[in-house]
Design a protein around this motif. Sequence first.
Motif, mmCIF file in Angstrom:
data_model
loop_
_atom_site.group_PDB
_atom_site.id
_atom_site.type_symbol
_atom_site.label_atom_id
_atom_site.label_comp_id
_atom_site.label_asym_id
_atom_site.label_seq_id
_atom_site.Cartn_x
_atom_site.Cartn_y
_atom_site.Cartn_z
ATOM 1 N N PRO A 91 -15.546 -4.018 -9.954
ATOM 2 C CA PRO A 91 -15.839 -4.719 -8.703
ATOM 3 C C PRO A 91 -16.128 -6.193 -8.958
ATOM 4 O O PRO A 91 -16.808 -6.545 -9.925
ATOM 5 C CB PRO A 91 -17.074 -3.989 -8.173
ATOM 6 C CG PRO A 91 -17.013 -2.628 -8.797
ATOM 7 C CD PRO A 91 -16.419 -2.845 -10.157
ATOM 8 N N ALA A 92 -15.619 -7.065 -8.101
ATOM 9 C CA ALA A 92 -15.754 -8.509 -8.308
ATOM 10 C C ALA A 92 -17.194 -8.987 -8.192
ATOM 11 O O ALA A 92 -17.556 -10.005 -8.803
ATOM 12 C CB ALA A 92 -14.881 -9.254 -7.309
ATOM 13 N N ASP A 93 -18.033 -8.272 -7.439
ATOM 14 C CA ASP A 93 -19.391 -8.754 -7.233
ATOM 15 C C ASP A 93 -20.333 -8.406 -8.378
ATOM 16 O O ASP A 93 -21.203 -9.201 -8.744
ATOM 17 C CB ASP A 93 -19.956 -8.227 -5.911
ATOM 18 C CG ASP A 93 -19.881 -6.709 -5.814
ATOM 19 O OD1 ASP A 93 -19.152 -6.097 -6.625
ATOM 20 O OD2 ASP A 93 -20.557 -6.139 -4.925
ATOM 21 N N THR A 94 -20.156 -7.232 -8.991
ATOM 22 C CA THR A 94 -21.073 -6.800 -10.056
ATOM 23 C C THR A 94 -20.461 -6.887 -11.453
ATOM 24 O O THR A 94 -21.175 -6.898 -12.440
ATOM 25 C CB THR A 94 -21.516 -5.353 -9.820
ATOM 26 O OG1 THR A 94 -20.363 -4.496 -9.852
ATOM 27 C CG2 THR A 94 -22.212 -5.217 -8.468
ATOM 28 N N MET A 95 -19.131 -6.919 -11.552
ATOM 29 C CA MET A 95 -18.406 -6.961 -12.824
ATOM 30 C C MET A 95 -18.708 -5.755 -13.714
ATOM 31 O O MET A 95 -18.585 -5.820 -14.933
ATOM 32 C CB MET A 95 -18.715 -8.251 -13.589
ATOM 33 C CG MET A 95 -18.153 -9.489 -12.954
ATOM 34 S SD MET A 95 -16.337 -9.446 -12.895
ATOM 35 C CE MET A 95 -15.981 -10.948 -11.989
ATOM 36 N N HIS A 101 -21.905 4.089 -6.644
ATOM 37 C CA HIS A 101 -21.110 3.506 -5.566
ATOM 38 C C HIS A 101 -20.280 4.603 -4.917
ATOM 39 O O HIS A 101 -19.564 5.341 -5.590
ATOM 40 C CB HIS A 101 -20.199 2.412 -6.128
ATOM 41 C CG HIS A 101 -19.520 1.598 -5.078
ATOM 42 N ND1 HIS A 101 -20.209 0.914 -4.105
ATOM 43 C CD2 HIS A 101 -18.208 1.350 -4.836
ATOM 44 C CE1 HIS A 101 -19.365 0.280 -3.317
ATOM 45 N NE2 HIS A 101 -18.132 0.537 -3.737
ATOM 46 N N THR A 166 -10.082 -7.371 -11.136
ATOM 47 C CA THR A 166 -11.256 -7.117 -10.306
ATOM 48 C C THR A 166 -10.820 -6.477 -8.991
ATOM 49 O O THR A 166 -9.641 -6.526 -8.609
ATOM 50 C CB THR A 166 -12.018 -8.416 -10.007
ATOM 51 O OG1 THR A 166 -11.141 -9.323 -9.314
ATOM 52 C CG2 THR A 166 -12.508 -9.057 -11.298
ATOM 53 N N VAL A 168 -12.077 -6.048 -4.803
ATOM 54 C CA VAL A 168 -12.935 -6.415 -3.684
ATOM 55 C C VAL A 168 -12.803 -5.315 -2.642
ATOM 56 O O VAL A 168 -11.761 -5.171 -2.004
ATOM 57 C CB VAL A 168 -12.539 -7.779 -3.092
ATOM 58 C CG1 VAL A 168 -13.432 -8.111 -1.896
ATOM 59 C CG2 VAL A 168 -12.649 -8.878 -4.147
ATOM 60 N N TYR A 169 -13.871 -4.517 -2.487
ATOM 61 C CA TYR A 169 -13.815 -3.381 -1.577
ATOM 62 C C TYR A 169 -13.884 -3.837 -0.122
ATOM 63 O O TYR A 169 -14.624 -4.754 0.225
ATOM 64 C CB TYR A 169 -14.970 -2.413 -1.867
ATOM 65 C CG TYR A 169 -14.839 -1.686 -3.186
ATOM 66 C CD1 TYR A 169 -13.851 -0.726 -3.370
ATOM 67 C CD2 TYR A 169 -15.709 -1.944 -4.240
ATOM 68 C CE1 TYR A 169 -13.723 -0.050 -4.571
ATOM 69 C CE2 TYR A 169 -15.589 -1.275 -5.449
ATOM 70 C CZ TYR A 169 -14.597 -0.337 -5.605
ATOM 71 O OH TYR A 169 -14.474 0.338 -6.799
ATOM 72 N N GLN A 170 -13.089 -3.168 0.701
ATOM 73 C CA GLN A 170 -13.115 -3.367 2.135
ATOM 74 C C GLN A 170 -13.226 -2.017 2.814
ATOM 75 O O GLN A 170 -13.081 -0.978 2.169
ATOM 76 C CB GLN A 170 -11.851 -4.108 2.598
ATOM 77 C CG GLN A 170 -11.697 -5.489 1.996
ATOM 78 C CD GLN A 170 -10.411 -6.165 2.450
ATOM 79 O OE1 GLN A 170 -9.590 -5.568 3.144
ATOM 80 N NE2 GLN A 170 -10.245 -7.421 2.064
ATOM 81 N N ARG A 210 -21.222 1.027 3.636
ATOM 82 C CA ARG A 210 -21.038 -0.413 3.706
ATOM 83 C C ARG A 210 -22.364 -1.062 3.333
ATOM 84 O O ARG A 210 -23.376 -0.853 3.995
ATOM 85 C CB ARG A 210 -20.610 -0.833 5.125
ATOM 86 C CG ARG A 210 -20.145 -2.270 5.236
ATOM 87 C CD ARG A 210 -19.809 -2.597 6.676
ATOM 88 N NE ARG A 210 -18.871 -1.635 7.239
ATOM 89 C CZ ARG A 210 -18.672 -1.478 8.552
ATOM 90 N NH1 ARG A 210 -19.367 -2.200 9.413
ATOM 91 N NH2 ARG A 210 -17.801 -0.584 8.985
ATOM 92 N N ASN A 211 -22.339 -1.814 2.225
ATOM 93 C CA ASN A 211 -23.562 -2.445 1.708
ATOM 94 C C ASN A 211 -24.680 -1.428 1.485
ATOM 95 O O ASN A 211 -25.852 -1.663 1.785
ATOM 96 C CB ASN A 211 -24.044 -3.536 2.670
ATOM 97 C CG ASN A 211 -23.058 -4.675 2.786
ATOM 98 O OD1 ASN A 211 -22.359 -4.996 1.820
ATOM 99 N ND2 ASN A 211 -22.983 -5.296 3.956
#
Length: 221
Positions: A91-95, A101, A166, A168-170, A210-211
């Motif tokens: 994931p791009a946010d946590t690497m 998750h 990476t 990016v989840y949507q 989501r979040n």
Amino acid sequence: MKSMTKPVSHALLTENGRLNAKALAYTALILGLLSGCSSSEEPKSQFAQTDASDVSALGNVEYHTYMLANELFADVGPARQSRYAVVGFVPADTMKYSANHQHPLMLLGHQLEQGMITEATKRGFTTQEFKLSNDIIVSDESDRVLTRDIDQLSNIERVDFYITGTMVYQESGAVVNARIINARNKNIVAAATRFFPAELFWREEQVTTRNGKLYRTEGTR
């Protein structure tokens, strides 16, 4: 004189007919050879002529991986002396991968790593299996040669390039950004982006996260 003209004319017509027949036969033969050559030069992949609109998401993660690899390797050719290591997509946010998750595509990073190993190898790139153990590991239930135990890993050969990326989840899927990186100078030599639908592994769900919170998606898509 008239009696001689008719046989001669008939002979000429017959000869012309034979020549025309031979010409038609040669033409058909040449067309057949050309069509055979053109069909043999077509890409061997089962996805080469597939329209993306005709492919359902469920169970077709390999199709999207193939299309991502097509873009990634479009301008990069395999070098005889270069070695590649395919590393997990994160994931791009946590690497980093998170087992907690709960996105429907939580396992996509692992699948992309395995799928890109296949795609790179099929295209002639020399890929390194860095999770290979020193020996066969035998247990009561199974035997294997792959491991994540650092103490059991074999020595890694020289690696010239990394293949990784990476995500990016949507809500409806994930945007995957893949790249090939020079291991020495860290330059990115190739990159590609593709959207992976959320229904690749499971059917569309009525509840998603989501979040870190649960949301009902029934009737929203």
